[in-house]
Design a protein around this motif. Sequence first.
Motif, PDB file in Angstrom:
ATOM      1  N   PHE A 100      -1.079  -8.971  -8.920  1.00 55.91           N
ATOM      2  CA  PHE A 100      -1.126  -7.631  -9.485  1.00 55.91           C
ATOM      3  C   PHE A 100      -0.100  -7.602 -10.611  1.00 55.91           C
ATOM      4  CE2 PHE A 100      -2.756  -7.350  -5.235  1.00 55.91           C
ATOM      5  CZ  PHE A 100      -3.843  -6.487  -5.341  1.00 55.91           C
ATOM      6  N   PRO A 109       1.026 -10.918  -3.303  1.00 55.00           N
ATOM      7  CA  PRO A 109       0.869 -10.706  -1.859  1.00 55.00           C
ATOM      8  C   PRO A 109       0.969 -11.992  -1.037  1.00 55.00           C
ATOM      9  CG  PRO A 109      -0.762  -9.468  -3.086  1.00 55.00           C
ATOM     10  CD  PRO A 109      -0.093 -10.362  -4.065  1.00 55.00           C
ATOM     11  N   TYR A 142       5.394  -8.533   0.590  1.00 56.03           N
ATOM     12  CA  TYR A 142       4.855  -9.124  -0.626  1.00 56.03           C
ATOM     13  C   TYR A 142       5.978  -9.686  -1.500  1.00 56.03           C
ATOM     14  CZ  TYR A 142       0.499  -6.652   0.507  1.00 56.03           C
ATOM     15  OH  TYR A 142      -0.640  -6.191   1.112  1.00 56.03           O
ATOM     16  N   ALA A 169      -1.246  -2.937  -4.912  1.00 59.36           N
ATOM     17  CA  ALA A 169      -1.435  -4.114  -4.071  1.00 59.36           C
ATOM     18  C   ALA A 169      -1.675  -3.731  -2.619  1.00 59.36           C
ATOM     19  CB  ALA A 169      -0.203  -5.024  -4.168  1.00 59.36           C
TER      20      ALA A 169
END
Length: 340
Positions: A100, A109, A142, A169
């Motif tokens: 992201f 992630p 993450y 995310a």
Amino acid sequence: MKGRTIVLDHIQGREAAALMVDGKLDDFLIEADAPAPGTIYRARADRPMKGQGGMFLTTPDGPAFLRQVKGLAPGALLLVQVSGYAEPGKAIPVTNRILFKSRYAIVTPDAPGLNISRSIKDDNTRDRLIEIAHAQMDGSAYGLILRSCCASADDDEIAEDISAMLAQAEQVMGDAGTEPELLSEGDGPHLLAWRDWTDPADVETKAGGFETHGVLDALDVARGIAEPLPGAGTLYIEPTRALVAVDVNTGADTSLAAGTKANFACAKRLPRALRLRGLAGQITLDLAPMPKKDRRGFEAALKAAFRSDPDETTLAGWTPLGHFELHRKRGRAPLAEILK
């Protein structure tokens, strides 16, 4: 005109962005018909591709292809992200390593940990940024990468960017649907320009900006096969079904060093020429004659030129016939296929 100018406009009904450096078109982004890189799908595994170590997937926008799959059974659902543009008639290239990405922050992630761009050397700046990262990512599993432009950015802007990417995310990765679905669209040209062209620049958003700043004239050159070099030389860039052929022509220069000068000029101009045309894949350079002792210098010049280019390029080396080959990631759609 000296300096950098970002021009946001439309052409043939498509959103587009141009980067002008000292009055010359240095980069150009335009909306394509295919899914943009960065698009995220929930996809269904369809069938493995034996011998290639990959799997065809079903997405709402057609078949996709995922490389290097292991333990993925047909029928399984998974999240994938578009990684580039496909050649005509081929499946959408995707990856299962979801990112992201925004102007200041990249949320990862599948890769935990807080990281800061290596180009930021100042210890005080790195300490300041790591504090912001810890505050915004507190409690999240993450990972986060802070990009190089964070060095001169406002703390609140960085924190806001991290928070927005983390929220996106968590929303996408936590989606619990049971059918193939488009979960997030890739960024368009205007957003990509804000995200990736981070050096200081004037921004022009008025309609007609492309004509005012000479973008349309530069695109006329980019839509052709000829790219002028300093002096009398010319690059001829012609895409075929198999590869992109680049011919270096010395023109009217008949001096002993004409070939070497044209080849080194090619090394400097080639990244921009390919970038503006959206050309990638296998690229073969038919260089002008030059002594073999100059080959190492040419390779160094070519490597330096591609170092700052946004699309990943691999320099493969020399062929027995004296051609030079390279491979470029298909991060853009060919300009000639979009503007007709």
